[in-house]
Structure formats: structure tokens, C-alpha cells
Design a protein around this motif. Structure first.
Motif, PDB file in Angstrom:
ATOM      1  N   LYS A  13       8.689   4.947   0.770  1.00  0.00           N
ATOM      2  CA  LYS A  13       7.612   5.472   1.353  1.00  0.00           C
ATOM      3  C   LYS A  13       7.183   6.359  -0.246  1.00  0.00           C
ATOM      4  CE  LYS A  13       6.208   4.943   5.508  1.00  0.00           C
ATOM      5  NZ  LYS A  13       5.821   3.884   6.465  1.00  0.00           N
TER       6      LYS A  13
ATOM      7  N   TYR B  70       0.131   4.028  -7.241  1.00  0.00           N
ATOM      8  CA  TYR B  70       0.780   3.886  -8.423  1.00  0.00           C
ATOM      9  C   TYR B  70       0.224   4.923  -9.583  1.00  0.00           C
ATOM     10  CZ  TYR B  70       3.716  -0.416  -7.611  1.00  0.00           C
ATOM     11  OH  TYR B  70       4.557  -1.187  -6.443  1.00  0.00           O
TER      12      TYR B  70
ATOM     13  N   TRP C 258      -8.095   7.078  -2.123  1.00  0.00           N
ATOM     14  CA  TRP C 258      -7.480   7.978  -2.324  1.00  0.00           C
ATOM     15  C   TRP C 258      -8.211   8.828  -3.364  1.00  0.00           C
ATOM     16  CZ3 TRP C 258      -2.206   9.083  -2.245  1.00  0.00           C
ATOM     17  CH2 TRP C 258      -1.551   8.456  -1.498  1.00  0.00           C
TER      18      TRP C 258
ATOM     19  N   THR D 297      -1.272   1.467  -1.067  1.00  0.00           N
ATOM     20  CA  THR D 297       0.167   2.113  -2.374  1.00  0.00           C
ATOM     21  C   THR D 297      -0.380   2.479  -4.111  1.00  0.00           C
ATOM     22  OG1 THR D 297       1.837   1.055  -1.275  1.00  0.00           O
ATOM     23  CG2 THR D 297       2.131   1.851  -2.872  1.00  0.00           C
TER      24      THR D 297
ATOM     25  N   ALA E 114       4.721  -4.062  -2.830  1.00  0.00           N
ATOM     26  CA  ALA E 114       4.637  -2.552  -2.578  1.00  0.00           C
ATOM     27  C   ALA E 114       3.046  -2.790  -1.127  1.00  0.00           C
ATOM     28  CB  ALA E 114       3.837  -1.972  -3.341  1.00  0.00           C
TER      29      ALA E 114
ATOM     30  N   ALA F   7       3.516   5.812  -0.984  1.00  0.00           N
ATOM     31  CA  ALA F   7       2.823   4.500   0.171  1.00  0.00           C
ATOM     32  C   ALA F   7       1.844   5.522   0.714  1.00  0.00           C
ATOM     33  CB  ALA F   7       3.956   4.472   0.956  1.00  0.00           C
TER      34      ALA F   7
ATOM     35  N   ARG G 149       5.502   5.617  -7.142  1.00  0.00           N
ATOM     36  CA  ARG G 149       5.346   5.065  -6.075  1.00  0.00           C
ATOM     37  C   ARG G 149       4.824   6.337  -5.249  1.00  0.00           C
ATOM     38  NH1 ARG G 149       6.418   1.744  -2.420  1.00  0.00           N
ATOM     39  NH2 ARG G 149       8.836   2.277  -2.959  1.00  0.00           N
TER      40      ARG G 149
ATOM     41  N   HIS H 219      -4.330  11.164  -0.099  1.00  0.00           N
ATOM     42  CA  HIS H 219      -4.620  10.159   0.796  1.00  0.00           C
ATOM     43  C   HIS H 219      -5.850  10.645   2.087  1.00  0.00           C
ATOM     44  CE1 HIS H 219      -4.719   6.376   3.081  1.00  0.00           C
ATOM     45  NE2 HIS H 219      -4.966   5.562   1.904  1.00  0.00           N
TER      46      HIS H 219
END
Length: 263
Positions: A7, A31, A83, A29, A25, A42, A40, A78
Motif C-alpha cells: 500500500k 506518487y 487526491w 496510486t 501500481a 495506494a 508511493r 484521498h
């Protein structure tokens, strides 16, 4: 049997720019990459990615030597399948297109590569963000992801690419407080790299000016009449960040400055 992806993973400093291919990914996801590496995450990890100056207290360090950057300048979380960037610091955060996220404000991040800049009184600090769109296919799960969609790139001639990479090399490496090179620095570097081609500051300035003019209908902030005085490096800075935002230039282009042209 395929090993499930974790994750959360730490990205080392040498991971490289997020404009290049990424390992497989899950869709959505995140980064994030700063001065000394990144992370990184999830979308279902339940982790808010905190960034700022004080490395022990954040997940991603940015502007470590600039006292104007807050110790914890903001975070990315999130929410509702997106995001969201929150600015907790005293300095604004600039998104592509010159949009500013001010203290206490938030912004939804696109499913794309997005360079964010913490705008300080003396320097700006790059925070790279990328949200993955598509899952890895079986054919690509053992190599860099090839399904993620990048923004449309602008076409550059070879000489335009050479000059623009030279102009923006501090952003591409990336340095903590990137600024465009001066015309004299460009002429000196290209003169040593490609002797006999007659590189001068005036020639470099003309090429960059023509590129800004060509892209100005699509990118705000590339013309003198759009920017209040004093101009400083604003026009070239806006051009470089626009090229980065669309992945028109990337760290792989630095090879143009490392390899002399073959006769």
C-alpha cells in the motif's frame, strides 16, 4: 503467482523524475517526490502524505534549507476517489497554469503528472506529484508501466529542445531552488558542448522568445504584456514549468548536455 503490491512504498532519492515510466501500481496510486526522495501511496492506504521543510516530521521533504517553507507545509489526502492538496504553510503553492493554492485552501489534483511549486520570496521549491490512471496489464507487470496516460506534448525542433533543456536544466536535475540559466551561461555551455555552431546569448534568447510566442495561445504567462514589471526570470520560468507539466521535456533530455554531437 504474482506478489501483491504494498500500500505504501518509500521512493529513494535516486528514483528519478516522475515524468518517466513508473513501476506497476493500482489505479489512483499517488506518487510524490521531493528533495530527498518520495513516497508511493495506494488510494486505499488511508495515509495522508505530509510534506514540508522538517524531514523527520514529514513523508516528503521539500525546501529543507529555506526558513520560509513551513516545517509541515501541507498534505495530500484521498477523498471521494480523488487526491486533494491542502496548503497549511505560510507560502502559496503554484499549480500549472499559474493557479495559486493559498494558506488554508485546497485543490484537487488531476490524474496526471503535476509539478507543484512552493513560492517563496527568494526561491521556489519543486514538489513532483503523479496520480496513476490505469492498472498494469499482464504484459507489462514486470517492466515499467506503459498504460499511464501523459498530457499531450508540444512539438519541439531539435535546436529548440537543446536550448530549452539547457535553459531549464536546474529544474530537470532537479535542484532544490531551480532558476533558468542566463543567456550568457547557455551560450558558454553550448559553445563548449558544440564548438563551431556559433552559440551566443542573443541566438539562445531569440530561440526561446520564438518558442514562447508560439506556445502563448495555449499557455498563459509567456508574453511580456501578461506579466507586471519587473519581469526578471518570470517568462522563462513559466515556459519551463509548462514544458514540465506536459512532459514535453524530461530528465532523459539531459543526455543532450552530456553527449557531444557526433560529427
Amino acid at each position: 503467482m504474482r506478489r501483491p503490491l504494498s500500500k505504501v512504498d518509500i521512493l529513494p532519492k535516486e528514483f528519478g523524475t516522475l515524468t518517466d515510466g513508473l513501476p506497476p501500481a493500482a489505479p489512483g496510486t499517488l506518487y510524490v517526490r521531493g528533495t530527498n526522495g518520495g513516497i508511493r501511496v495506494a488510494p486505499d492506504a488511508g495515509l495522508d502524505v505530509v510534506f514540508g521543510r522538517c524531514e523527520p516530521d514529514v513523508h516528503v521533504c521539500v525546501g529543507p534549507n529555506d526558513p520560509y517553507v513551513s516545517r509541515q507545509h501541507g498534505f495530500i489526502t484521498h477523498q471521494h476517489a480523488q487526491w486533494i492538496l491542502y496548503n497549511l504553510g505560510n507560502l502559496p503553492i503554484r499549480l500549472p497554469g499559474a493557479r495559486l493554492v493559498l494558506t488554508g485552501h485546497r485543490a484537487t489534483l488531476p490524474v496526471a503528472h503535476t509539478p507543484l511549486f512552493i513560492v517563496g520570496p527568494e526561491q521556489e521549491h519543486l514538489l513532483e506529484v503523479r496520480v496513476v490512471m490505469t492498472p498494469p496489464s499482464p504484459a507489462t507487470e514486470n517492466r515499467h508501466e506503459s498504460d499511464t496516460r501523459d498530457p499531450p506534448k508540444w512539438r519541439l525542433s531539435p535546436v529548440e529542445r537543446l536550448v530549452l533543456v539547457c535553459l531549464g536544466q536546474r529544474y530537470l536535475r532537479p535542484e532544490p531552488w531551480p532558476q533558468p540559466l542566463t543567456w550568457a551561461q547557455i551560450a558558454d555551455e553550448l559553445g563548449r558542448l558544440r564548438p563551431g555552431e556559433g552559440w551566443t546569448g542573443k541566438r539562445a534568447a531569440h530561440i526561446v522568445s520564438q518558442t514562447r510566442k508560439r506556445l502563448s495561445p495555449e499557455v498563459p504567462g509567456l508574453l511580456e504584456e501578461e506579466i507586471p514589471a519587473p519581469l526578471g526570470n518570470t517568462l522563462n520560468h513559466n515556459l519551463i514549468t509548462a514544458l514540465l507539466a506536459t512532459a514535453t521535456i524530461g530528465s532523459s533530455d539531459l543526455r543532450l548536455l552530456d553527449e557531444p554531437r557526433q560529427a
